[in-house]
Motif scaffolding. Structure first.
Motif, PDB file in Angstrom:
ATOM      1  N   VAL A   1      -7.639 -23.389 -15.316  1.00  0.00           N
ATOM      2  CA  VAL A   1      -6.712 -22.727 -14.406  1.00  0.00           C
ATOM      3  C   VAL A   1      -5.306 -22.843 -14.975  1.00  0.00           C
ATOM      4  O   VAL A   1      -4.817 -23.944 -15.233  1.00  0.00           O
ATOM      5  N   GLN A   2      -4.661 -21.725 -15.137  1.00  0.00           N
ATOM      6  CA  GLN A   2      -3.257 -21.732 -15.560  1.00  0.00           C
ATOM      7  C   GLN A   2      -2.386 -21.455 -14.349  1.00  0.00           C
ATOM      8  O   GLN A   2      -2.699 -20.596 -13.527  1.00  0.00           O
ATOM      9  N   LEU A   3      -1.292 -22.208 -14.248  1.00  0.00           N
ATOM     10  CA  LEU A   3      -0.389 -22.095 -13.102  1.00  0.00           C
ATOM     11  C   LEU A   3       0.989 -21.699 -13.601  1.00  0.00           C
ATOM     12  O   LEU A   3       1.512 -22.304 -14.545  1.00  0.00           O
ATOM     13  N   GLN A   4       1.571 -20.718 -12.955  1.00  0.00           N
ATOM     14  CA  GLN A   4       2.896 -20.218 -13.335  1.00  0.00           C
ATOM     15  C   GLN A   4       3.799 -20.262 -12.125  1.00  0.00           C
ATOM     16  O   GLN A   4       3.627 -19.484 -11.189  1.00  0.00           O
ATOM     17  N   ALA A   5       4.769 -21.174 -12.170  1.00  0.00           N
ATOM     18  CA  ALA A   5       5.698 -21.325 -11.053  1.00  0.00           C
ATOM     19  C   ALA A   5       6.932 -20.465 -11.261  1.00  0.00           C
ATOM     20  O   ALA A   5       7.367 -20.245 -12.389  1.00  0.00           O
ATOM     21  N   SER A   6       7.495 -20.028 -10.151  1.00  0.00           N
ATOM     22  CA  SER A   6       8.716 -19.229 -10.211  1.00  0.00           C
ATOM     23  C   SER A   6       9.506 -19.418  -8.929  1.00  0.00           C
ATOM     24  O   SER A   6       8.991 -19.960  -7.940  1.00  0.00           O
TER      25      SER A   6
END
Length: 125
Positions: A1-6
């Protein structure tokens, strides 16, 4: 699982800011999702978590009543809505995924299976 915060940024004390974290995998709903933060010179600390279905949440006392965590299992996102921000909320915020069982209390660092890259929140006084 890749997580991309913004969603991080600079805000004045008393203001609001929303963070979002997008996950790459359809297995998103298999994980408890959480947010941690790390202030300069301090250890990374747990902030909030939401259960797999989104029906239960837990937050640390210092953000209760000001922060809200939620998730959208259809969009594979977890959000942290922050209001009444204080200078002590300044930190890099990380989203996280845990395969642990839901206990209704804080997640420990060693329970995290995946981390996002972090997004900086700066609250000016």
């Amino acid at each position: 699982v890749q997580l991309q915060a913004s969603g991080g940024g600079l805000v004045q004390a008393g203001g609001s800011l929303g963070l979002s974290c997008a996950a790459s995998a359809r297995t998103f709903r298999d994980y408890i999702m959480g947010w941690f933060r790390q202030a300069p010179g301090k250890e990374r600390e747990f902030v909030a978590a939401v259960s797999r279905t989104g029906s239960r949440t837990t937050l640390i006392d210092s953000v209760k009543g000001r922060f809200t965590i939620s998730r959208d299992n259809g969009e594979y996102t977890v959000n942290l809505q922050m209001s009444s921000l204080k200078p002590e909320d300044t930190a890099v915020y990380y989203c996280a995924a845990s395969g642990s069982s839901w206990r209704g209390n804080r997640l420990d660092l060693n329970e995290i299976d995946y981390w996002g890259q972090g997004t900086l929140v700066t609250v000016s006084s």
